[in-house]
Design a protein around this motif. Structure first.
Motif, PDB file in Angstrom:
ATOM      1  N   LYS A  93       0.847  -1.191   0.000  1.00  0.00           N
ATOM      2  CA  LYS A  93       0.000   0.000   0.000  1.00  0.00           C
ATOM      3  C   LYS A  93       0.887   1.247   0.000  1.00  0.00           C
ATOM      4  CE  LYS A  93      -3.847  -2.309   0.264  1.00  0.00           C
ATOM      5  NZ  LYS A  93      -4.772  -2.353  -0.900  1.00  0.00           N
ATOM      6  N   LEU A  94       0.521   2.202  -0.842  1.00  0.00           N
ATOM      7  CA  LEU A  94       1.299   3.435  -0.942  1.00  0.00           C
ATOM      8  C   LEU A  94       0.550   4.595  -0.311  1.00  0.00           C
ATOM      9  CD1 LEU A  94       2.755   3.481  -4.585  1.00  0.00           C
ATOM     10  CD2 LEU A  94       3.820   2.649  -2.485  1.00  0.00           C
ATOM     11  N   THR A  95       1.305   5.505   0.257  1.00  0.00           N
ATOM     12  CA  THR A  95       0.708   6.754   0.709  1.00  0.00           C
ATOM     13  C   THR A  95       0.502   7.656  -0.503  1.00  0.00           C
ATOM     14  OG1 THR A  95       2.896   7.713   1.079  1.00  0.00           O
ATOM     15  CG2 THR A  95       1.847   6.613   2.952  1.00  0.00           C
ATOM     16  N   LYS A  96      -0.359   8.631  -0.361  1.00  0.00           N
ATOM     17  CA  LYS A  96      -0.586   9.576  -1.446  1.00  0.00           C
ATOM     18  C   LYS A  96       0.646  10.455  -1.630  1.00  0.00           C
ATOM     19  CE  LYS A  96      -4.968   9.029  -2.796  1.00  0.00           C
ATOM     20  NZ  LYS A  96      -5.403   8.900  -4.205  1.00  0.00           N
ATOM     21  N   PRO A  97       0.958  10.838  -2.868  1.00  0.00           N
ATOM     22  CA  PRO A  97       2.098  11.733  -3.090  1.00  0.00           C
ATOM     23  C   PRO A  97       1.760  13.160  -2.663  1.00  0.00           C
ATOM     24  CG  PRO A  97       0.955  11.357  -5.148  1.00  0.00           C
ATOM     25  CD  PRO A  97       0.284  10.467  -4.128  1.00  0.00           C
ATOM     26  N   VAL A  98       2.786  13.975  -2.555  1.00  0.00           N
ATOM     27  CA  VAL A  98       2.577  15.372  -2.149  1.00  0.00           C
ATOM     28  C   VAL A  98       1.708  16.093  -3.176  1.00  0.00           C
ATOM     29  CG1 VAL A  98       3.725  17.575  -1.725  1.00  0.00           C
ATOM     30  CG2 VAL A  98       4.754  15.443  -0.895  1.00  0.00           C
ATOM     31  N   ARG A  99       2.002  15.854  -4.454  1.00  0.00           N
ATOM     32  CA  ARG A  99       1.215  16.463  -5.521  1.00  0.00           C
ATOM     33  C   ARG A  99       0.309  15.411  -6.145  1.00  0.00           C
ATOM     34  NH1 ARG A  99       5.682  19.277  -9.255  1.00  0.00           N
ATOM     35  NH2 ARG A  99       6.748  17.314  -8.814  1.00  0.00           N
ATOM     36  N   SER A 100      -0.839  15.828  -6.615  1.00  0.00           N
ATOM     37  CA  SER A 100      -1.754  14.893  -7.265  1.00  0.00           C
ATOM     38  C   SER A 100      -1.078  14.277  -8.482  1.00  0.00           C
ATOM     39  CB  SER A 100      -3.032  15.606  -7.694  1.00  0.00           C
ATOM     40  OG  SER A 100      -3.745  16.097  -6.563  1.00  0.00           O
ATOM     41  N   PRO A 101      -1.357  13.005  -8.776  1.00  0.00           N
ATOM     42  CA  PRO A 101      -0.754  12.370  -9.950  1.00  0.00           C
ATOM     43  C   PRO A 101      -1.013  13.185 -11.209  1.00  0.00           C
ATOM     44  CG  PRO A 101      -1.871  10.739  -8.600  1.00  0.00           C
ATOM     45  CD  PRO A 101      -2.214  12.072  -8.013  1.00  0.00           C
ATOM     46  N   ASP A 102       0.029  13.301 -12.025  1.00  0.00           N
ATOM     47  CA  ASP A 102      -0.043  14.162 -13.200  1.00  0.00           C
ATOM     48  C   ASP A 102       0.366  13.373 -14.439  1.00  0.00           C
ATOM     49  OD1 ASP A 102      -0.127  17.141 -14.225  1.00  0.00           O
ATOM     50  OD2 ASP A 102       1.682  16.225 -15.075  1.00  0.00           O
ATOM     51  N   VAL A 103      -0.500  13.359 -15.439  1.00  0.00           N
ATOM     52  CA  VAL A 103      -0.264  12.606 -16.658  1.00  0.00           C
ATOM     53  C   VAL A 103       0.938  13.150 -17.429  1.00  0.00           C
ATOM     54  CG1 VAL A 103      -1.234  12.049 -18.921  1.00  0.00           C
ATOM     55  CG2 VAL A 103      -2.652  11.842 -16.869  1.00  0.00           C
ATOM     56  N   THR A 104       1.101  14.446 -17.476  1.00  0.00           N
ATOM     57  CA  THR A 104       2.211  15.052 -18.217  1.00  0.00           C
ATOM     58  C   THR A 104       3.547  14.686 -17.589  1.00  0.00           C
ATOM     59  OG1 THR A 104       0.806  16.903 -18.897  1.00  0.00           O
ATOM     60  CG2 THR A 104       3.190  17.207 -19.054  1.00  0.00           C
ATOM     61  N   ARG A 105       3.637  14.794 -16.263  1.00  0.00           N
ATOM     62  CA  ARG A 105       4.880  14.370 -15.596  1.00  0.00           C
ATOM     63  C   ARG A 105       5.101  12.877 -15.793  1.00  0.00           C
ATOM     64  NH1 ARG A 105       2.935  17.454 -11.111  1.00  0.00           N
ATOM     65  NH2 ARG A 105       2.427  15.487 -10.068  1.00  0.00           N
ATOM     66  N   GLY A 106       4.003  12.125 -15.735  1.00  0.00           N
ATOM     67  CA  GLY A 106       4.118  10.685 -15.912  1.00  0.00           C
ATOM     68  C   GLY A 106       4.640  10.298 -17.281  1.00  0.00           C
ATOM     69  N   ALA A 107       4.294  11.067 -18.292  1.00  0.00           N
ATOM     70  CA  ALA A 107       4.786  10.789 -19.649  1.00  0.00           C
ATOM     71  C   ALA A 107       6.306  10.871 -19.701  1.00  0.00           C
ATOM     72  CB  ALA A 107       4.163  11.767 -20.636  1.00  0.00           C
ATOM     73  N   LYS A 108       6.873  11.807 -18.970  1.00  0.00           N
ATOM     74  CA  LYS A 108       8.338  11.950 -18.947  1.00  0.00           C
ATOM     75  C   LYS A 108       8.987  10.782 -18.218  1.00  0.00           C
ATOM     76  CE  LYS A 108       8.056  17.008 -19.130  1.00  0.00           C
ATOM     77  NZ  LYS A 108       8.328  18.281 -18.418  1.00  0.00           N
ATOM     78  N   VAL A 109       8.362  10.339 -17.125  1.00  0.00           N
ATOM     79  CA  VAL A 109       8.880   9.174 -16.408  1.00  0.00           C
ATOM     80  C   VAL A 109       8.825   7.946 -17.311  1.00  0.00           C
ATOM     81  CG1 VAL A 109       8.567   7.659 -14.413  1.00  0.00           C
ATOM     82  CG2 VAL A 109       8.156  10.117 -14.183  1.00  0.00           C
ATOM     83  N   PHE A 110       7.729   7.795 -18.019  1.00  0.00           N
ATOM     84  CA  PHE A 110       7.567   6.647 -18.913  1.00  0.00           C
ATOM     85  C   PHE A 110       8.639   6.652 -19.997  1.00  0.00           C
ATOM     86  CE2 PHE A 110       5.918   4.319 -22.512  1.00  0.00           C
ATOM     87  CZ  PHE A 110       5.334   3.200 -21.930  1.00  0.00           C
ATOM     88  N   GLU A 111       8.892   7.792 -20.586  1.00  0.00           N
ATOM     89  CA  GLU A 111       9.884   7.889 -21.655  1.00  0.00           C
ATOM     90  C   GLU A 111      11.269   7.466 -21.188  1.00  0.00           C
ATOM     91  OE1 GLU A 111      11.726  11.242 -24.746  1.00  0.00           O
ATOM     92  OE2 GLU A 111      10.266  11.815 -23.220  1.00  0.00           O
ATOM     93  N   VAL A 112      11.619   7.843 -19.973  1.00  0.00           N
ATOM     94  CA  VAL A 112      12.957   7.555 -19.467  1.00  0.00           C
ATOM     95  C   VAL A 112      13.083   6.127 -18.955  1.00  0.00           C
ATOM     96  CG1 VAL A 112      14.646   8.165 -17.687  1.00  0.00           C
ATOM     97  CG2 VAL A 112      13.399   9.968 -18.905  1.00  0.00           C
ATOM     98  N   HIS A 113      12.088   5.658 -18.227  1.00  0.00           N
ATOM     99  CA  HIS A 113      12.232   4.402 -17.487  1.00  0.00           C
ATOM    100  C   HIS A 113      11.417   3.222 -18.019  1.00  0.00           C
ATOM    101  CE1 HIS A 113      14.533   6.370 -14.328  1.00  0.00           C
ATOM    102  NE2 HIS A 113      13.616   7.318 -14.253  1.00  0.00           N
ATOM    103  N   CYS A 114      10.424   3.461 -18.846  1.00  0.00           N
ATOM    104  CA  CYS A 114       9.496   2.384 -19.220  1.00  0.00           C
ATOM    105  C   CYS A 114       9.495   2.045 -20.699  1.00  0.00           C
ATOM    106  CB  CYS A 114       8.071   2.739 -18.798  1.00  0.00           C
ATOM    107  SG  CYS A 114       7.906   3.352 -17.106  1.00  0.00           S
ATOM    108  N   ALA A 115       9.670   3.059 -21.546  1.00  0.00           N
ATOM    109  CA  ALA A 115       9.544   2.854 -22.991  1.00  0.00           C
ATOM    110  C   ALA A 115      10.563   1.861 -23.532  1.00  0.00           C
ATOM    111  CB  ALA A 115       9.674   4.193 -23.732  1.00  0.00           C
ATOM    112  N   ILE A 116      11.712   1.747 -22.877  1.00  0.00           N
ATOM    113  CA  ILE A 116      12.759   0.853 -23.355  1.00  0.00           C
ATOM    114  C   ILE A 116      12.252  -0.576 -23.449  1.00  0.00           C
ATOM    115  CG2 ILE A 116      13.691   0.459 -21.038  1.00  0.00           C
ATOM    116  CD1 ILE A 116      15.678   0.684 -24.311  1.00  0.00           C
ATOM    117  N   CYS A 117      11.351  -0.980 -22.548  1.00  0.00           N
ATOM    118  CA  CYS A 117      10.808  -2.339 -22.576  1.00  0.00           C
ATOM    119  C   CYS A 117       9.403  -2.398 -23.171  1.00  0.00           C
ATOM    120  CB  CYS A 117      10.769  -2.930 -21.164  1.00  0.00           C
ATOM    121  SG  CYS A 117      12.396  -3.242 -20.439  1.00  0.00           S
ATOM    122  N   HIS A 118       8.578  -1.415 -22.830  1.00  0.00           N
ATOM    123  CA  HIS A 118       7.173  -1.484 -23.220  1.00  0.00           C
ATOM    124  C   HIS A 118       6.872  -0.723 -24.516  1.00  0.00           C
ATOM    125  CE1 HIS A 118       6.059  -3.480 -19.510  1.00  0.00           C
ATOM    126  NE2 HIS A 118       6.810  -2.614 -18.864  1.00  0.00           N
TER     127      HIS A 118
END
Length: 516
Positions: free
Chosen positions: A385-410
């Motif tokens: 179980k995770l605690t809520k982040p300080v800022r509400s989840p953001d799709v735009t920020r998430g896109a940058k995380v995906f590009e760096v850490h996820c796209a290589i495999c997915h």
């Protein structure tokens, strides 16, 4: 061969753990039968891969065949890698990295810089088209048995995934980022792992190999390198020795629980059912078109064959059913829970509760949970179980995380990667992914899984905020409809989606879940 050339070759060989004297001894005789390095090559500027490999390019790049052989077989004694059958895009990237200095080796840097971009591509294409090696089967030894376990199953107690999980079944490669490893010379594999371990090689995407190499012991490096030298490695779905670390399961009262060893599976009808269930769990695509409607397998969300703590392990789930579920508003049996996975996560059709598929899976889960206290809160159950982040989840920020850490495999479009028609890296959205009724479409559930398990081999690498953001990004894309949909997205949301998700919300100008 000139003294300067020997010295340059020696520097390159030392990068692979081989001294100049050894190179003279091991390679010198062979080089006597090859056209001298000063011989004329083809015309400058050509992009004929075969000619470059055999003769060089005539403007500073020597013949690749001198070290790697005309057919790309390499040289095991000298530590020069096998190039035959390795994906052209991967080989091109290595040449480009040598040319730019991102990958260091004085011999290869000089050669790559002397090749034009077109010549690098042509050379890579030539080697990629050569046949993979073949060789006699080797007798199993203690070293090879250890290497086989690492290559085909990994060591999840140290966050080391199986080599085949990224490099594909039989370690035959998954282009463009994961090269074929089967048949590669052990000396070269060992040298490269040590280079990643020391940080002298740094051109792996997202630091994946550096992270894995850092956790491999010297003995494990030798073992897996020795095993991968076999060009005909086989994939297994069960532990040879069955050992599982005690940390994977601990009841709340502090006593330790360990699933039984695979070696204890009896050689009878019951044991065959256990192995059948394991096979269906690891490769659920066997049921594609009958019960499975997308590109996913159970193991995509329940890592290490359903054994990994923090990845919803099946040994912890088994002892908690029957149970009341808020999703259905009823008490569900384990069979009904499995049926739900086929319906939602696999976007398919539920097998019969008393049929062979459910029976095999339940038998496998029962075997893993053998000896676990019924109803106990086993440590590692579900996703943390995770605690809520300080800022509400953001799709735009998430896109940058995906590009760096996820796209290589997915994949950049979340499409995953296939090998021989089956997905090695699962699709995260679109028609081949889980539908809007699956638990993973919830942002909190996806964030919990991602934080504890992704990137593969690097759990807890992402910050809390990054995990929530990228979960929101992944689940901001269209996917198959919720099977409970009755014609109205908003009515479906009101009835079944009063939780942390984006179904029925407007994202990028579209209400998610709206039929095409």
């Amino acid at each position: 061969m000139s003294t300067a050339r020997w010295q340059l070759l020696g520097k390159g060989a030392r990068r692979h753990g081989i001294g100049t004297a050894a190179v003279r001894k091991r390679v010198g005789v062979a080089l006597l039968f090859i056209v001298p390095m000063s011989s004329v090559a083809g015309p400058a500027g050509m992009a004929d891969g075969r000619s470059i490999v055999l003769h060089g390019n005539g403007t500073g790049a020597s013949a690749c065949a001198r070290c790697h052989g005309a057919n790309g077989a390499g040289n095991a004694a000298a530590g020069f890698p096998r190039l035959a059958g390795i994906d052209a895009a991967y080989l091109t990237k290595q040449l480009d990295d040598f040319a730019s200095g991102q990958r260091e080796n004085p011999v290869m840097q000089a050669i790559a810089r002397a090749l034009t971009p077109d010549q690098r591509r042509a050379t890579a294409a030539y080697f990629a088209a050569r046949a993979l090696p073949s060789g006699p089967r080797r007798s199993e030894s203690k070293l090879l048995a250890q290497g086989r376990k690492l290559a085909t199953l990994g060591d999840w107690s140290r966050n080391i995934p199986a080599c085949v999980q990224c490099h594909g079944p039989g370690a035959r490669g998954v282009p463009p980022h994961f090269p074929a490893l089967a048949g590669q010379h052990a000396a070269y594999v060992e040298a490269q792992i040590q280079a990643w371990k020391k940080g002298s090689r740094r051109n792996d995407p997202d630091g994946l190999m550096r992270g894995i190499a850092a956790r491999l012991s010297a003995g494990q490096v030798r073992a897996v390198a020795a095993y991968l030298e076999d060009p005909d490695i086989r994939v297994v779905h069960h532990h040879p020795d069955g050992a599982l670390p005690a940390w994977q399961a601990a009841p709340a009262d502090g006593t330790r629980f360990r699933p039984p060893a695979d070696a204890q599976i009896p050689d009878n009808a019951f044991g065959r059912m256990v192995r059948r269930g394991e096979s269906l769990f690891v490769d659920t695509q066997q049921l594609r078109g009958k019960y499975v409607g997308n590109g996913l397998s159970c193991v995509n969300c329940h890592l290490d064959r359903g054994r990994r703590a923090g990845a919803a392990p099946m040994w912890a789930a088994y002892v908690h059913y029957p149970a009341f579920r808020r999703k259905t508003g009823t008490v569900s049996t384990l069979a009904e829970r499995i049926q739900g996975c086929f319906r939602y996560s696999e976007n398919g059709t539920a097998p019969a509760a008393d049929g062979g598929v459910i029976k095999a899976l339940e038998t496998y889960f029962f075997w893993m949970a053998k000896g676990a206290p019924v109803g106990a809160q086993l440590q590692g159950r579900g996703y943390p179980k995770l605690t809520k982040p300080v800022r509400s989840p953001d799709v735009t920020r998430g896109a940058k995380v995906f590009e760096v850490h996820c796209a290589i495999c997915h994949g950049a479009s979340g499409q995953g990667y296939r090998f021989d028609g089956k997905y090695i890296f699962p699709p995260l959205w679109g028609s081949e992914s889980y539908n809007w009724g699956a638990g993973m479409h919830r942002i909190d559930t996806a964030a919990a899984f991602i934080k504890a398990n992704m990137p593969l081999s690097e759990p807890e690498r992402l910050t809390l905020q990054q995990a929530w953001d990228v979960a929101a990004f992944v689940n901001s894309h269209e996917r198959p409809q919720d099977p409970r949909f009755k014609g109205s997205v908003q009515a479906t949301r009101k009835a079944y989606h009063r939780h942390d998700c984006l179904y029925g919300r407007r994202v990028r100008g579209r209400v998610l879940g709206t039929p095409p």
